[in-house]
Design a protein around this motif. Structure first.
Motif, PDB file in Angstrom:
ATOM      1  N   TRP A   1       0.934  -1.171   0.101  1.00 50.82           N
ATOM      2  CA  TRP A   1      -0.054  -0.043   0.047  1.00 50.82           C
ATOM      3  C   TRP A   1       0.819   1.206  -0.088  1.00 50.82           C
ATOM      4  CZ3 TRP A   1      -4.474   0.780  -1.834  1.00 50.82           C
ATOM      5  CH2 TRP A   1      -5.183   1.930  -1.581  1.00 50.82           C
ATOM      6  N   GLN A   2       1.828   1.235   0.595  1.00 52.53           N
ATOM      7  CA  GLN A   2       2.863   2.467   0.609  1.00 52.53           C
ATOM      8  C   GLN A   2       3.251   2.500  -0.989  1.00 52.53           C
ATOM      9  OE1 GLN A   2       6.234   2.025   3.018  1.00 52.53           O
ATOM     10  NE2 GLN A   2       7.269   4.028   2.545  1.00 52.53           N
ATOM     11  N   ARG A   3       3.351   1.600  -1.664  1.00 51.21           N
ATOM     12  CA  ARG A   3       4.082   1.916  -3.089  1.00 51.21           C
ATOM     13  C   ARG A   3       2.758   2.470  -3.685  1.00 51.21           C
ATOM     14  NH1 ARG A   3       8.903   2.882  -4.360  1.00 51.21           N
ATOM     15  NH2 ARG A   3       8.024   2.829  -6.506  1.00 51.21           N
ATOM     16  N   MET A   4       1.522   1.867  -3.566  1.00 54.48           N
ATOM     17  CA  MET A   4       0.454   2.220  -4.376  1.00 54.48           C
ATOM     18  C   MET A   4      -0.104   3.563  -3.828  1.00 54.48           C
ATOM     19  SD  MET A   4      -1.711  -1.553  -4.139  1.00 54.48           S
ATOM     20  CE  MET A   4      -1.525  -2.785  -5.288  1.00 54.48           C
ATOM     21  N   TRP A   5      -0.241   4.133  -2.726  1.00 56.40           N
ATOM     22  CA  TRP A   5      -0.419   5.273  -2.447  1.00 56.40           C
ATOM     23  C   TRP A   5       0.621   6.353  -2.939  1.00 56.40           C
ATOM     24  CZ3 TRP A   5      -4.697   6.773  -0.463  1.00 56.40           C
ATOM     25  CH2 TRP A   5      -4.793   8.255  -0.058  1.00 56.40           C
ATOM     26  N   GLU A   6       1.723   6.003  -3.047  1.00 52.24           N
ATOM     27  CA  GLU A   6       2.688   7.224  -3.466  1.00 52.24           C
ATOM     28  C   GLU A   6       2.860   7.054  -4.981  1.00 52.24           C
ATOM     29  OE1 GLU A   6       6.396   5.639  -1.901  1.00 52.24           O
ATOM     30  OE2 GLU A   6       5.882   6.391   0.137  1.00 52.24           O
ATOM     31  N   ASN A   7       2.192   6.205  -5.701  1.00 49.89           N
ATOM     32  CA  ASN A   7       2.364   6.231  -7.177  1.00 49.89           C
ATOM     33  C   ASN A   7       1.126   6.698  -7.835  1.00 49.89           C
ATOM     34  OD1 ASN A   7       2.555   5.594 -10.003  1.00 49.89           O
ATOM     35  ND2 ASN A   7       2.934   3.456  -9.816  1.00 49.89           N
ATOM     36  N   PRO A   8       0.964   7.740  -8.356  1.00 51.82           N
ATOM     37  CA  PRO A   8      -0.071   8.432  -9.217  1.00 51.82           C
ATOM     38  C   PRO A   8      -0.610   7.511 -10.095  1.00 51.82           C
ATOM     39  CG  PRO A   8       1.848   9.990  -9.279  1.00 51.82           C
ATOM     40  CD  PRO A   8       2.243   8.684  -8.688  1.00 51.82           C
ATOM     41  N   LEU A   9      -0.119   6.918 -10.640  1.00 52.30           N
ATOM     42  CA  LEU A   9      -0.669   5.726 -11.775  1.00 52.30           C
ATOM     43  C   LEU A   9      -1.255   4.401 -10.989  1.00 52.30           C
ATOM     44  CD1 LEU A   9       1.555   6.121 -15.009  1.00 52.30           C
ATOM     45  CD2 LEU A   9      -0.801   6.906 -14.399  1.00 52.30           C
ATOM     46  N   SER A  10      -1.080   4.220  -9.839  1.00 56.91           N
ATOM     47  CA  SER A  10      -1.401   3.109  -9.168  1.00 56.91           C
ATOM     48  C   SER A  10      -3.140   3.548  -8.756  1.00 56.91           C
ATOM     49  CB  SER A  10      -0.961   2.965  -7.947  1.00 56.91           C
ATOM     50  OG  SER A  10      -1.682   1.859  -7.148  1.00 56.91           O
ATOM     51  N   ALA A  11      -4.030   2.755  -9.202  1.00 58.33           N
ATOM     52  CA  ALA A  11      -5.466   2.887  -8.693  1.00 58.33           C
ATOM     53  C   ALA A  11      -5.786   1.981  -7.494  1.00 58.33           C
ATOM     54  CB  ALA A  11      -6.498   2.664  -9.794  1.00 58.33           C
ATOM     55  N   GLY A  12      -4.833   1.387  -6.865  1.00 53.53           N
ATOM     56  CA  GLY A  12      -5.301   0.435  -5.514  1.00 53.53           C
ATOM     57  C   GLY A  12      -5.022  -0.911  -6.102  1.00 53.53           C
ATOM     58  N   GLY A  13      -6.067  -1.667  -5.425  1.00 49.64           N
ATOM     59  CA  GLY A  13      -5.790  -2.994  -5.907  1.00 49.64           C
ATOM     60  C   GLY A  13      -7.302  -3.945  -5.126  1.00 49.64           C
ATOM     61  N   PHE A  14      -7.415  -5.107  -5.360  1.00 51.51           N
ATOM     62  CA  PHE A  14      -8.335  -5.879  -4.866  1.00 51.51           C
ATOM     63  C   PHE A  14      -7.561  -7.241  -4.283  1.00 51.51           C
ATOM     64  CE2 PHE A  14     -10.250  -3.233  -7.729  1.00 51.51           C
ATOM     65  CZ  PHE A  14     -11.668  -3.017  -7.147  1.00 51.51           C
ATOM     66  N   LEU A  15      -7.935  -7.320  -2.831  1.00 50.26           N
ATOM     67  CA  LEU A  15      -7.362  -8.500  -2.261  1.00 50.26           C
ATOM     68  C   LEU A  15      -7.938  -9.870  -2.529  1.00 50.26           C
ATOM     69  CD1 LEU A  15      -6.934  -7.134   1.426  1.00 50.26           C
ATOM     70  CD2 LEU A  15      -5.098  -7.351  -0.277  1.00 50.26           C
ATOM     71  N   TRP A  16      -7.429 -11.122  -2.392  1.00 51.37           N
ATOM     72  CA  TRP A  16      -8.092 -12.114  -2.664  1.00 51.37           C
ATOM     73  C   TRP A  16      -8.214 -12.911  -1.662  1.00 51.37           C
ATOM     74  CZ3 TRP A  16     -11.246 -13.935  -6.528  1.00 51.37           C
ATOM     75  CH2 TRP A  16     -11.699 -15.368  -6.386  1.00 51.37           C
ATOM     76  N   VAL A  17      -9.195 -13.494  -0.722  1.00 51.05           N
ATOM     77  CA  VAL A  17     -10.773 -12.953  -1.231  1.00 51.05           C
ATOM     78  C   VAL A  17     -11.511 -12.515   0.073  1.00 51.05           C
ATOM     79  CG1 VAL A  17     -11.353 -15.401  -0.833  1.00 51.05           C
ATOM     80  CG2 VAL A  17     -12.575 -14.032  -2.186  1.00 51.05           C
TER      81      VAL A  17
END
Length: 928
Positions: A479-495
């Protein structure tokens, strides 16, 4: 057999004579898993087969004791492939004669052939998760009883349907699993409505009309969620599809933080006479996918904090209810999620309604697990059924065409053609158009270790949650990488939850098909696993920058508002300074405070808490943050008092006049203090035996270093003037280049009878864990009580979410996601321990006190499944342990190291530490 009928009109929140021409419904089945009706039933094979009997509808027939169980990995040739024949008698109101009457099936697994009064009502429907209907106006008796018969094939005659829906990584069931009803409309009617409402108030709708003869205009009324009419207008009809448009002022936009719902009421009229009325709920919101930029909702770039979700219940299988949908969405919201992906089929209608009203972004998915996908003719039919049913839900912001190569490229244009809102289409797991949804990326991929650097990236499956791995384990780094990256739109955990089915052929035994179905953040009955609280913490929209509370603490926390749409002035911060009493359980609130802090979305600010007089005497500072609705966003706790100081407080009155006595035998040192006897090995200083008044306390064979062995250099015993006895074991130096790198264990026994252990050690350079342990018979352990961060166990890469406090739990042998399902699990590592009490069955128990910060206490080694993939941990045989560092856990597909830096082991360099060693001091109390 005559059945009592239930007639229910579609209810509007307005009452007026204008609504006399609404659609009327008669449910032939029940409405949900918990509201069923009894039909006649014949199953062709398997359980309870080859005879006419009865079944509850809706249901999956396996859960009613019929047929056979299949997991989707089982080869088709090894399946029983039973069929079911349903029969039901019903009446139709005489006043419906002359209307358009349809029979509607919300979902049947998988091929459904329908007859009424012995005559077919239409072609066999193929595809399990889609709503379909037949016009039966001329096929029913309005003055007598009608016989409905439905012949259902569990597996389809269409091979592509079987591959898309029946050969998948989930349980497959048979039956009429969603409701069945009759609906009546006037001959001139509104067939359906498709709405596109933008955040700025622009509204348009395509109104599809049937059998127009007299109707000449259409009236549209817009109501807010309080039932107040805010806008209306009339449109002259042109043909069987009428586009209506307007602009509504001062609307509230829909988003998952403030899900504003409106209702549009459509009146089909001839002059002033209403012929038919239909209403639709919707929300004003604008979705944009901006190239190499992001996904924007209402002008705000979003990040999905999402999870994949099956429709599933251990007892009802794929049959559900609105109450179950509400429960599931509330649990997602409680974890601070804002999104859910429908895996791998369209859900029941009420689940989408709950996502609309409570607020979740939704990815709605056409079924298709892996290759091959639906063939084009059936795919076109099913995508039409999905979009026509679901198009108006504001929660749905993207469509999914299949899953993991289950994509039929030929039908991609159908989504845009059928959807008035022109939502973006994704192929889950594929780098497709502007969106890259790669499944199960490794941490390095988040660091742009890939070739799609310009694509908007969000994995539609990530951190696979088999057993206790994934989910929260690794999410901090991800999440640290995702939050900092403008081109990241997050993600979906399984499951979301484990798919454990309570099998009727095994007296309700839960079956998760080995390691195929235990992937959830929650158990089969929605039991909360440890990752639940980790996810809640990491995805909290209030983010506290990490800090420790030291004696010069100034009361200031740096925080970030990670809401996308909400100012923090809508939240309330509650502050508590807590002190745990001398009885080790009682907690006192020394001071409390409420704070309201305005802070714009995505801004940083400083939260200042009061420092009461003598705040340093507190043990814990706790801050709770709640939304204005009362929903608890999260709780944070910080240690104020140190374990060393707390130990001094709790042991200050422990004492005795008895001096320790030392006795030497051939192989042992035996030290006696009052009622206590301690025996140590003369060669290596290991604790061999503890007795109290002759009763054996079987904590033995420790301390032993974890992960490596060291050669004993010397063992010595000496006595101080006050009688205190020291037993010290020295080990060979690690590296002669460094001074004071000789490791040692030192036992100290004084008048109070407490057994104190000091340790200093320099581990080998790279280790998965750091510490030492003892042996204790597992069968003797009854419970534990402790002060520390709990109540759930932790891993190196899943530390967030626990709270510092006093906790207690009884022994259980839960294997996360596999068996037991009693949470929190008893066995494992517990963080930031102050003290622990081990409660036993037949022998005396004992207490342990830490005098060193940040120590992990291991209570037994968790049992593990051999099919756990990278979730398997190489635990040391010592089962009571004290650690400076613990193992990280991997996922089904990914090693711990591949989940991010927190998944790495410990690289120890002696020159990085004072004296070249790690140090720890603990005290054992074996007294009454």
């Amino acid at each position: 057999m005559r059945k009592m009928l239930f007639i229910a009109g579609i209810t509007l929140f307005l009452s007026s004579s204008l609504y006399a021409q609404e659609t009327e419904l008669i449910y032939l089945s029940g409405t949900s898993a918990t509201d069923t009706k009894t039909w006649e039933f014949y199953c062709s094979a398997g359980m309870n087969s080859s005879k006419w009997t009865t079944i509850e509808v809706p249901s999956c027939w396996e859960q009613q004791g019929f047929g056979s169980y299949n997991y989707g990995h089982v080869p088709f040739e090894d399946r029983l492939n039973e069929t079911g024949t349903y029969r039901y008698q019903f009446d139709v109101p005489g006043e419906w004669q002359g209307n358009e009457v349809e029979i509607v099936f919300e979902g049947v697994m998988t091929d459904a052939s329908v007859t009424i009064n012995g005559k077919s009502v239409g072609l066999t429907h193929q595809g399990a998760f889609y709503q379909f209907a037949y016009d039966v106006s001329g096929k029913v008796n309005y003055s007598g009883t009608n016989t409905l018969e439905v012949f259902v094939k569990k597996h389809s005659d269409n091979e592509s349907v079987n591959f898309a829906e029946r050969r998948a990584d989930y349980w497959v069931f048979g039956g009429i699993f969603r409701p069945v009803y009759l609906q009546s409309k006037p001959l001139e009617n509104i067939r359906r409505v498709a709405i596109d409402a933008k955040a700025d108030g622009r509204f348009k709708a395509d109104v599809f009309l049937s059998q127009l003869k007299n109707a000449d205009n259409l009236k549209v009324e817009i109501y807010d969620n309080n039932g107040k009419k805010i806008h209306s207008w009339d449109t002259i009809l042109s043909d069987n599809v009428t586009r209506v448009e307007s602009r509504i002022a001062n609307v509230l936009s829909w988003n998952p933080e403030r899900p504003a719902i409106y209702k549009a009421v459509f009146h089909l009229k001839k002059e002033d006479k209403i012929l038919h009325t239909q209403s639709e709920k919707f929300g004003f919101r604008t979705v944009e996918v901006r190239e190499s930029d992001g996904i924007y909702v209402n002008g705000v770039r979003i990040k999905f904090k999402g999870v994949n979700r099956h429709t599933f219940h251990p007892e009802y299988a794929r049959t559900s209810s609105k109450a179950l949908s509400i429960e599931a969405v509330n649990l997602m919201k409680d974890m601070n999620m804002n999104a859910v992906r429908m895996s791998h089929y369209p859900p029941e209608q009420h689940f989408l309604e709950v996502c609309d009203s409570l607020g979740l972004f939704v990815l709605d998915e056409l079924a298709g697990w892996q290759l091959p996908p639906y063939e084009t003719p059936i795919a076109k039919k099913l995508v039409k059924e999905m979009i026509q049913r679901d198009v108006n839900h504001p929660s749905i912001i993207l469509w999914d065409n299949g899953n993991e190569n289950g994509w039929n490229y030929e039908i991609d244009p159908e989504f845009e053609n059928l959807d008035i809102q022109k939502r973006e289409l994704i192929h889950p797991r594929e780098d497709f158009r502007q969106l890259n949804t790669l499944h199960y990326p490794k941490y390095n991929y988040l660091s742009q270790d890939g070739i799609s650097r310009r694509q908007i990236f969000f994995p539609t499956e990530m951190l696979h949650g088999l057993y206790d791995g994934g989910h929260g384990a690794g999410l901090t780094d991800f999440w640290q990488r995702m939050w900092e990256n403008p081109l990241s739109a997050g993600g979906f955990l399984w499951v979301f939850a484990d798919e454990g089915v309570a099998r009727t052929d095994r007296h309700g035994e839960l079956d998760l098909d080995g390691n195929h179905a235990p992937d959830g953040i929650l158990g089969p009955y929605l039991e909360k696993e440890g990752s639940y609280y980790t996810v809640k913490h990491i995805w909290s929209p209030v983010f506290f920058e990490k800090r420790y509370i030291t004696p010069d603490f100034n009361g200031v926390f740096k925080i970030e508002n990670r809401y996308l749409y909400t100012n923090l002035d809508q939240c309330k911060f509650k502050v508590f300074w807590l002190k745990y009493g001398s009885d080790e359980v009682e907690v006192h609130t020394l001071y409390k405070q409420e704070i309201q802090m305005p802070l714009e979305p995505l801004d940083w600010g400083e939260l200042k808490v009061d420092l009461p007089k003598k705040w340093q005497v507190a043990d814990v500072l706790k801050i709770e943050v709640k939304e204005s609705s009362g929903h608890l966003i999260n709780t944070w706790t910080w240690a104020v008092n140190s374990p060393a100081n707390k130990t001094e407080e709790l042991l200050s009155e422990v004492g005795s006049d008895d001096k320790p006595k030392l006795k030497k035998t051939k192989n042992e040192y035996v030290i006696t203090v009052g009622k206590l006897n301690y025996s140590f090995d003369k060669q290596n200083g290991l604790l061999l035996k503890v007795t109290r008044e002759g009763q054996h306390i079987p904590l033995t064979n420790g301390p032993v270093f974890v992960n490596y062995q060291k050669e004993v250099e010397s063992t010595a015993v000496f006595t101080e003037e006050d009688g205190t006895i020291h037993l010290k074991t020295r080990f060979a130096k690690v590296d002669s280049r460094y001074e004071n790198t000789c490791d040692y264990f030192e036992w100290i026994i004084g008048k109070n009878g407490l057994l104190q252990l000091k340790a200093a050690y320099a581990p080998e350079s790279q280790q998965p864990s750091l510490g030492f342990g003892f042996n204790f018979p597992e069968e003797e352990i009854k419970a534990m009580k402790w002060m520390g961060r709990g109540p759930y166990r932790v891993w190196k890469n899943r530390m967030d979410g626990g709270q510092i406090g006093v906790w207690e739990k009884s022994y259980n042998n839960t294997m996360t996601g596999h068996s037991g399902f009693e949470y929190p699990e008893f066995k494992g590592y517990h963080a930031e321990t102050y003290w622990a009490e081990v409660k036993t069955r037949n022998c005396p128990g004992f207490k342990i006190y830490m005098k060193t910060n940040d120590i992990f206490f291991k209570m037994l080694n968790p049992d593990q499944r051999e099919d756990g993939g990278h979730t398997l941990i190489d635990f040391q045989k010592e089962n009571i342990g004290f650690y400076h560092g613990i193992e990280a856990i991997g996922t089904k597909f990914t090693t711990a190291l591949e989940t991010g830096p927190q998944g790495s082991g410990y690289r120890f360099k002696p020159y990085n530490y004072v004296g070249g060693k790690l140090k720890m001091e603990i005290i054992f109390d074996f007294s009454d």
